[in-house]
Structures are given as C-alpha cells and as structure tokens.
Scaffold this motif. Structure first.
Motif, PDB file in Angstrom:
ATOM      1  N   ASP A 149       0.833  -1.208   0.000  1.00  0.00           N
ATOM      2  CA  ASP A 149       0.000   0.000   0.000  1.00  0.00           C
ATOM      3  C   ASP A 149       0.865   1.255   0.000  1.00  0.00           C
ATOM      4  OD1 ASP A 149      -2.291  -1.524  -0.010  1.00  0.00           O
ATOM      5  OD2 ASP A 149      -2.698  -1.299   2.140  1.00  0.00           O
ATOM      6  N   ASP A 150       1.938   1.243   0.794  1.00  0.00           N
ATOM      7  CA  ASP A 150       2.860   2.390   0.820  1.00  0.00           C
ATOM      8  C   ASP A 150       3.528   2.582  -0.533  1.00  0.00           C
ATOM      9  OD1 ASP A 150       2.259   2.875   3.473  1.00  0.00           O
ATOM     10  OD2 ASP A 150       4.108   1.971   4.271  1.00  0.00           O
ATOM     11  N   ASP A 151       3.949   1.469  -1.145  1.00  0.00           N
ATOM     12  CA  ASP A 151       4.601   1.552  -2.460  1.00  0.00           C
ATOM     13  C   ASP A 151       3.650   2.111  -3.514  1.00  0.00           C
ATOM     14  OD1 ASP A 151       6.909   0.518  -1.348  1.00  0.00           O
ATOM     15  OD2 ASP A 151       6.643  -1.504  -2.176  1.00  0.00           O
ATOM     16  N   PHE A 197       5.493  13.718 -13.925  1.00  0.00           N
ATOM     17  CA  PHE A 197       4.746  14.298 -15.035  1.00  0.00           C
ATOM     18  C   PHE A 197       4.740  15.824 -14.933  1.00  0.00           C
ATOM     19  CE2 PHE A 197       0.709  15.531 -17.118  1.00  0.00           C
ATOM     20  CZ  PHE A 197       1.007  15.069 -18.385  1.00  0.00           C
ATOM     21  N   ALA A 198       4.473  16.331 -13.737  1.00  0.00           N
ATOM     22  CA  ALA A 198       4.449  17.787 -13.533  1.00  0.00           C
ATOM     23  C   ALA A 198       5.826  18.385 -13.812  1.00  0.00           C
ATOM     24  CB  ALA A 198       4.005  18.110 -12.112  1.00  0.00           C
ATOM     25  N   GLU A 199       6.868  17.685 -13.393  1.00  0.00           N
ATOM     26  CA  GLU A 199       8.232  18.183 -13.617  1.00  0.00           C
ATOM     27  C   GLU A 199       8.545  18.271 -15.115  1.00  0.00           C
ATOM     28  OE1 GLU A 199      12.740  16.655 -12.717  1.00  0.00           O
ATOM     29  OE2 GLU A 199      11.197  16.257 -11.206  1.00  0.00           O
ATOM     30  N   LYS A 238       2.095   9.194  -6.126  1.00  0.00           N
ATOM     31  CA  LYS A 238       2.575  10.541  -5.783  1.00  0.00           C
ATOM     32  C   LYS A 238       3.731  10.943  -6.702  1.00  0.00           C
ATOM     33  CE  LYS A 238       4.953  13.052  -2.161  1.00  0.00           C
ATOM     34  NZ  LYS A 238       5.683  12.918  -0.915  1.00  0.00           N
ATOM     35  N   PHE A 239       4.703  10.056  -6.840  1.00  0.00           N
ATOM     36  CA  PHE A 239       5.884  10.413  -7.619  1.00  0.00           C
ATOM     37  C   PHE A 239       5.627  10.368  -9.123  1.00  0.00           C
ATOM     38  CE2 PHE A 239       7.936   9.110  -3.550  1.00  0.00           C
ATOM     39  CZ  PHE A 239       8.296  10.387  -3.186  1.00  0.00           C
ATOM     40  N   ALA A 240       4.646   9.584  -9.571  1.00  0.00           N
ATOM     41  CA  ALA A 240       4.304   9.584 -10.993  1.00  0.00           C
ATOM     42  C   ALA A 240       3.749  10.944 -11.378  1.00  0.00           C
ATOM     43  CB  ALA A 240       3.296   8.488 -11.302  1.00  0.00           C
TER      44      ALA A 240
END
Length: 191
Positions: A74-76, A88-90, A82-84
């Motif tokens: 669940d944490d992964d 994308f935003a970056e 979150k990091f995807a």
C-alpha cells in the motif's frame, strides 16, 4: 481372566488356582504395563503440544508477514502515484517556462510568435510522449476503430470504402495503451 501378554493369567499355562503371590505379581505387571503406556501417551501428548505451539507461532508470524507485506505494498502504491504525478508535472515545467518567456517579450512579430508556439508545442508533445501519452490521429482512408475513434458524423464519399475515416476533427490520445480520449472523426457512409 485371560491375558495373552501375561502368561501368568492365561488359564492354559496355570495349573489349578493361582496363588495370591501369582495374582499379586500379575497385578503388578499389569500396573507396570499401564504406567508404561501412560508415560508413553504423556510423552506423545507433550510432543504434540510442543508441535501445536510451534505451528501456532509459525501461523502468527505468517499473519504478521502478510500484514507487513500488505502495508508495504500500500505504501509503495501510494508513493508510486505521488511520484508519478510529480514526474509528469516536472516534465511540464519547461513548457510553462517557454510560454512565460514568450509572453514576456514585448515587441514580437507574428512569425516569432508562431515559431515560439511551435517550439513550445514540440516541448509539450515530447513531455507527453515520455509519459506514454501518444496521440491518435488516423489519416484519411484508415478503417474506423470504435475502440480508438468516435464518429461524429457520417458523410457520403464516392470512391472511398464505407466505414473509413474521412477526416479528424479532434485528435485522441492513449496513455500506456489505454484510450485516454478517442479521436473525433468523420466516417464515410455505405452508399
């Protein structure tokens, strides 16, 4: 009283009535056998209780491992989501920078605006492609695919096969082989 294990109580081996000593010896032998059996059964019970305790401990540990694995998964998943989005935003930040830089220039010719817009569009398409967002823009004559295209209108087109694309009104997009938005198309009619 016949006991095949104890010949003293077997009537075939006894001559006459057994003496009290013989009866006492037989009773003592029976009690010794019973105590030996009891000790064996108690040892088996203790071994089974130890095995049961060991299996219960293994079960509890396995349950804890499953719960820990579920919590880690669940944490992964949460971190991946979150990091995807972060990644994308970056990748879109250079596009934002280009747009802001273009708007900051005061005296701009229409050709410069067009060149800047085309360069920014290339940056945006590149950022989308890095994240597996691919455009759907079928050329005219392509067979209509309801999984990737949405027919907006059907037009008669002499000389073109029925159910083929005549034109694209709006490009569609896929993300990781899933349709994000179907392409809006005009399709040739059967007659």
């Amino acid at each position: 009283m016949s006991d095949p294990k104890n010949p003293e109580l077997n009537p075939q081996t006894l001559q006459g009535d057994p003496s009290p000593e013989e009866l006492e010896a037989a009773q003592f032998a029976n009690e010794a056998d019973a105590q030996g059996e009891l000790a064996t059964l108690q040892a088996e019970l203790a071994a089974l209780q130890a095995k049961n305790a060991e299996l219960a401990d293994q079960y509890l540990r396995a349950q804890a491992d499953v719960q820990n694995a579920r919590r880690r998964a669940d944490d992964d998943i949460s971190k991946a989501r979150k990091f995807a989005v972060e990644s994308f935003a970056e990748s879109l930040l250079p596009v934002t920078d280009s747009l802001e830089a273009g708007l900051a220039i005061q005296d701009v010719t229409p050709e410069q605006i067009r060149e800047g817009a085309e360069a920014t569009l290339r940056q945006l398409k590149s950022a989308l492609e890095r994240h597996k967002v691919i455009e759907i823009a079928p050329p005219p004559g392509t067979k209509f695919d309801p999984h990737q295209h949405q027919a907006i209108s059907v037009v008669p087109t002499p000389g073109q096969e029925p159910n083929t694309i005549v034109g694209v009104l709006q490009k569609g997009y896929t993300i990781a082989d899933r349709v994000l938005r179907p392409a809006l198309v005009t399709v040739s009619s059967a007659g």
